[in-house]
Design an enzyme around this catalytic site. Structure first.
Site, PDB file in Angstrom:
ATOM      1  N   ARG A  57       0.870  -1.172   0.000  1.00 25.46           N
ATOM      2  CA  ARG A  57       0.000   0.000   0.000  1.00 25.46           C
ATOM      3  C   ARG A  57       0.911   1.227   0.000  1.00 25.46           C
ATOM      4  O   ARG A  57       2.126   1.122   0.033  1.00 25.46           O
ATOM      5  CB  ARG A  57      -1.022  -0.024   1.132  1.00 25.46           C
ATOM      6  CG  ARG A  57      -0.685  -0.729   2.384  1.00 25.46           C
ATOM      7  CD  ARG A  57       0.430  -0.104   3.197  1.00 25.46           C
ATOM      8  NE  ARG A  57       0.178   1.301   3.432  1.00 25.46           N
ATOM      9  CZ  ARG A  57       1.089   2.203   3.721  1.00 25.46           C
ATOM     10  NH1 ARG A  57       2.375   1.864   3.814  1.00 25.46           N
ATOM     11  NH2 ARG A  57       0.806   3.460   3.915  1.00 25.46           N
ATOM     12  N   ASP A 248      -1.775  10.841  -1.839  1.00 15.69           N
ATOM     13  CA  ASP A 248      -2.141   9.814  -2.824  1.00 15.69           C
ATOM     14  C   ASP A 248      -2.465  10.418  -4.172  1.00 15.69           C
ATOM     15  O   ASP A 248      -2.425   9.735  -5.210  1.00 15.69           O
ATOM     16  CB  ASP A 248      -3.338   9.013  -2.322  1.00 15.69           C
ATOM     17  CG  ASP A 248      -2.906   8.164  -1.143  1.00 15.69           C
ATOM     18  OD1 ASP A 248      -2.886   8.690  -0.022  1.00 15.69           O
ATOM     19  OD2 ASP A 248      -2.530   7.000  -1.368  1.00 15.69           O
TER      20      ASP A 248
HETATM   21  O1  MRU Z   1      -4.488   3.298   2.257  1.00 14.50           O
HETATM   22  P1  MRU Z   1      -2.999   3.453   2.153  1.00 14.50           P
HETATM   23  O2  MRU Z   1      -2.268   2.870   3.304  1.00 14.50           O
HETATM   24  O3  MRU Z   1      -2.489   2.990   0.826  1.00 14.50           O
HETATM   25  O4  MRU Z   1      -2.793   5.020   2.228  1.00 14.50           O
HETATM   26  C1  MRU Z   1      -1.500   5.535   2.179  1.00 14.50           C
HETATM   27  C2  MRU Z   1      -1.428   7.002   2.369  1.00 14.50           C
HETATM   28  O5  MRU Z   1      -2.427   7.676   2.543  1.00 14.50           O
HETATM   29  C3  MRU Z   1      -0.081   7.634   2.253  1.00 14.50           C
HETATM   30  O6  MRU Z   1       0.006   8.767   3.058  1.00 14.50           O
HETATM   31  C4  MRU Z   1       0.150   8.049   0.780  1.00 14.50           C
HETATM   32  O7  MRU Z   1      -0.024   6.952  -0.066  1.00 14.50           O
HETATM   33  C5  MRU Z   1       1.468   8.621   0.574  1.00 14.50           C
HETATM   34  S1  MRU Z   1       2.685   7.358   0.542  1.00 14.50           S
HETATM   35  C6  MRU Z   1       4.204   7.934   0.295  1.00 14.50           C
END
Ligand code: MRU
Length: 375
Positions: A57, A248
């Site tokens: 993730r 994201d």
């Molecule tokens: O749901 P996730 O764990 O994939 O969400 C991740 C995040 O929100 C992070 O802050 C984002 O991907 C930035 S990663 C460098």
């Protein structure tokens, strides 16, 4: 001094090619912090499942896994139809992080233009280049963010250390290496700046408590896990010098979409004159949209993530327990959008800029000067 990210003193990336030259290996992040498990992905379906179930993730790592997943798809069917099927199946895994689409488009565009007999080899070369590019981008975000942290350290609010608050996990586990939000923190730590990180637990999946705390601990960075609603209180008492989060998807106007709860931290930071920075790799910018609240698709996830919590019991076993009354309805929005007016600056691999169309266009003139849709 550590120059890369380690687990028990051994260097790891979060994704790499298996020794057979075709399978792909990843760290199973659903098992952390209690177990360090490496998973082998051998089929397209394995890669799809790994992204959907959050074995991997974090926006940049989702992109890199999609690229390697494309390789596995090409091993199964390198025809034109195979390309389209692989593209659509991987694109449907998670909707918010734009790195997924960015990596898949790159793979599809490059592979469509060559003979099917050359596609497998080319796919692996492209995926490896995407992974290496991510490492270079994040290392550079660290260097640019270090300058900001040095300045803040000169006028830190508490004599003992520079206090930084982060939300979710935007460290090396969320990328191929180094991380985005955490990269400047690692750089500052490596320079001898006394950093201390307030780690938001990040309900419902607890990426802060499980992943950020674990990787900071592995690297020897001082940190304290706090409940998600503590940050504003700490800011009121001068215990936070800055907030740094990942993203994201950031629009070309500078609105930042990140893990649910980020917006509330940005509001608290503004109310307390605490700078709010975002580690932003170029591939996380969505040049096609301006208004993040209106236009970014927000993933809705399983109710179980809110209604239950998983952890290690006293006997060492991993258990899941129910938190809420039987039958209470649940809603689980996975991300929110912080409007650009609340963002002090974007820390990119090309430097730090204002969260604005002009700021981003200055750093990415080849991309940012394309006519953007009007608000
Ligand atoms: O749901 P996730 O764990 O994939 O969400 C991740 C995040 O929100 C992070 O802050 C984002 O991907 C930035 S990663 C460098």
């Amino acid at each position: 001094m550590l120059l890369s990210m380690n687990v028990d003193g051994k260097h790891y990336r979060t994704i790499w090619l298996g020794s057979d030259g075709s399978s792909v290996e990843v760290i199973d992040q659903t098992k952390l912090p209690h177990e360090f498990v490496i998973l082998k992905l051998t089929t397209l379906e394995d890669a799809i499942r790994a992204i959907k179930t959050m074995v991997v993730r974090g926006a940049p790592l989702i992109g890199a896994t999609a690229a390697y997943g494309f390789c596995l798809g090409m091993c199964e069917d390198a025809s034109d139809e195979g390309i389209e099927r692989t593209y659509s199946a991987l694109l449907a895994t998670r909707p918010t992080a734009v790195n997924l689409q960015w990596a898949l488009q790159k793979m599809r565009d490059e592979l469509s233009g060559i003979e099917s007999s050359q596609r497998v080899e080319k796919a692996y070369a492209l995926a490896s280049a995407i992974a290496d590019e991510d490492v270079a981008i994040n290392e550079s975000i660290g260097k640019h963010g270090l300058g900001l942290l040095k300045d803040l350290n000169e006028r830190r609010r508490q004599p003992e250390c520079l206090n930084i608050l982060t939300h979710c996990n935007a460290g090396w586990l969320a990328t191929v290496d180094w991380g985005t939000a955490l990269s400047p923190i690692y750089a500052a730590h490596n320079e001898g700046i006394p950093v201390h990180v307030w780690v938001d637990e990040t309900r419902p999946r607890n990426q802060g408590a499980s992943l950020t705390a674990w990787e900071l601990g592995q690297h020897g960075v001082a940190h304290t896990v706090i409940a998600d609603n503590v940050g504003g209180h700490l800011m009121q008492h001068d215990m936070v010098d800055c907030v740094i989060t990942g993203t994201d998807r950031t629009t070309c106007a500078g609105d930042v979409c990140n893990k649910i709860g980020t917006y509330l931290k940005a509001l608290a930071a503004r109310d307390n004159d605490v700078p709010f920075y975002v580690g932003l790799p170029g591939p996380t910018i969505d040049w096609t949209i301006q208004d993040g609240v209106r236009d970014i698709p927000i993933e809705q996830r399983d109710a179980m993530e809110v209604s239950h919590i998983t952890g290690r019991a006293a006997d060492g076993s991993i258990q899941s327990v129910q938190l809420i009354p039987e039958g209470s309805p649940v809603r689980n929005d996975a991300f929110d959008v912080t409007p650009r007016r609340l963002v002090t600056g974007l820390i990119t691999e090309r430097g730090v800029c204002e969260a604005s169309p002009e700021g981003l266009a200055t750093l990415y003139p080849e991309l940012g000067n394309a006519p953007a849709p009007t608000l």
